[in-house]
Design an enzyme around this catalytic site. Structure first.
Site, PDB file in Angstrom:
ATOM      1  CB  CYS A  96      -1.022  -0.009   1.115  1.00  0.00           C
ATOM      2  SG  CYS A  96      -2.366   1.113   0.635  1.00  0.00           S
ATOM      3  CG  HIS A 194      -2.840  -2.588   3.878  1.00  0.00           C
ATOM      4  ND1 HIS A 194      -1.837  -1.970   4.560  1.00  0.00           N
ATOM      5  CD2 HIS A 194      -3.407  -1.649   3.104  1.00  0.00           C
ATOM      6  CE1 HIS A 194      -1.803  -0.698   4.221  1.00  0.00           C
ATOM      7  NE2 HIS A 194      -2.733  -0.467   3.341  1.00  0.00           N
TER       8      HIS A 194
HETATM    9  N1  GLN Z   1      -1.904   7.276   2.188  1.00  0.00           N
HETATM   10  C1  GLN Z   1      -2.351   6.472   1.070  1.00  0.00           C
HETATM   11  C2  GLN Z   1      -3.804   6.740   0.756  1.00  0.00           C
HETATM   12  O1  GLN Z   1      -4.530   7.167   1.611  1.00  0.00           O
HETATM   13  C3  GLN Z   1      -2.100   4.990   1.348  1.00  0.00           C
HETATM   14  C4  GLN Z   1      -2.820   4.507   2.560  1.00  0.00           C
HETATM   15  C5  GLN Z   1      -2.499   3.084   2.904  1.00  0.00           C
HETATM   16  O2  GLN Z   1      -1.358   2.701   3.131  1.00  0.00           O
HETATM   17  N2  GLN Z   1      -3.542   2.279   3.005  1.00  0.00           N
HETATM   18  O3  GLN Z   1      -4.217   6.546  -0.373  1.00  0.00           O
END
Ligand code: GLN
Length: 245
Positions: A96, A194
């Site tokens: 992610c 994730h």
């Molecule tokens: N900050 C990124 C978003 O909000 C990734 C978030 C995450 O790691 N789930 O798109």
């Protein structure tokens, strides 16, 4: 006889630690210990200088935009060392938030930022946040297999010359448009999944461990089968729940 050993670098658990991303490290560690390998986990915090030359596996998790930006700023200072690690077939799993940082550009906190340009991907700001379970099909082991996970991202990632990690069967993946999920370049796997990813996908964990062992020891070391019934049941549950016609 000396036991074979992997050194796993966990990058920025103080910043990138969303949705139990640390579970990926526990899975890697236990799957090595259960097979009588030695394992050392080195955690690096946001201002640390990282000696990538001693690492056999690097893990980068997910986080909020603010935390992603801090991680990106640190890694930019060490971009060359990370590039050398990747180009020498170092294994890197980026989940992610860590995934788009590896590309050319990445929207963070309402602004476009230059990424690390370590793989040929770029990310644009999406209008909607996509959240939910994902099922993909990947051939990363040489055989088609399902991988399940959970996504929550607003960025839309487009892959250039790298291969997609998999094809989306349920969920959104890279950009909700082209059916791809994640990207693979050499031994780098980037994905929005994730969940944490590896506990529910033990064959993927073993594929990455096998690659790290091959790079370090120059031979295919057999990874004996483990009792994965609970892991497989968790994966099957998601597949059956979301892929019903
Ligand atoms: N900050 C990124 C978003 O909000 C990734 C978030 C995450 O790691 N789930 O798109």
């Amino acid at each position: 006889m000396e036991r074979k050993k992997l050194v796993i670098g966990h990058l920025f658990p103080d910043l990138l630690n969303m949705y139990s991303d640390g579970g990926n490290i526990i899975t890697l560690k236990n799957r090595l210990l259960w097979r009588d390998f030695e394992v050392e986990i080195r955690e690096f915090e946001k201002d640390d200088v990282i000696d990538f030359s001693v690492l056999d596996f690097v893990f980068l998790g997910g986080g909020s935009d603010r935390e992603q930006l801090l991680a990106c700023e640190n890694l930019k200072k060490q971009q060359l060392a990370l590039k050398e690690y990747i180009e020498s077939d170092g294994v890197l799993l980026a989940v992610c938030g860590g995934y788009p940082l590896l590309g050319r550009s990445c929207p963070l906190m309402e602004e476009m930022h230059e990424g690390l340009s370590l793989m040929d991907i770029h990310t644009e700001a999406g209008e909607e946040r996509v959240i939910g379970n994902v099922v993909i099909s990947t051939d990363i082991t040489g055989e088609e297999m399902p991988v399940v996970g959970f996504e929550n991202h607003s960025g839309k990632t487009y892959i250039g010359a790298c291969r997609p990690f998999g094809r989306v069967r349920y969920g959104h993946g890279n950009n909700s448009e082209d059916g791809t999920c994640g990207a693979v370049y050499k031994n780098v796997v980037g994905t929005y999944l994730h969940g944490p990813l590896l506990p529910k996908n033990p064959r993927l964990a073993d594929e990455l461990l096998a690659r790290a062992l091959r790079r370090k020891y120059g031979e295919d070391l057999s990874l004996s089968p483990l009792h994965d019934a609970a892991e497989e049941a968790a994966q099957d549950y998601i597949i059956k729940r979301f892929l019903q016609d």
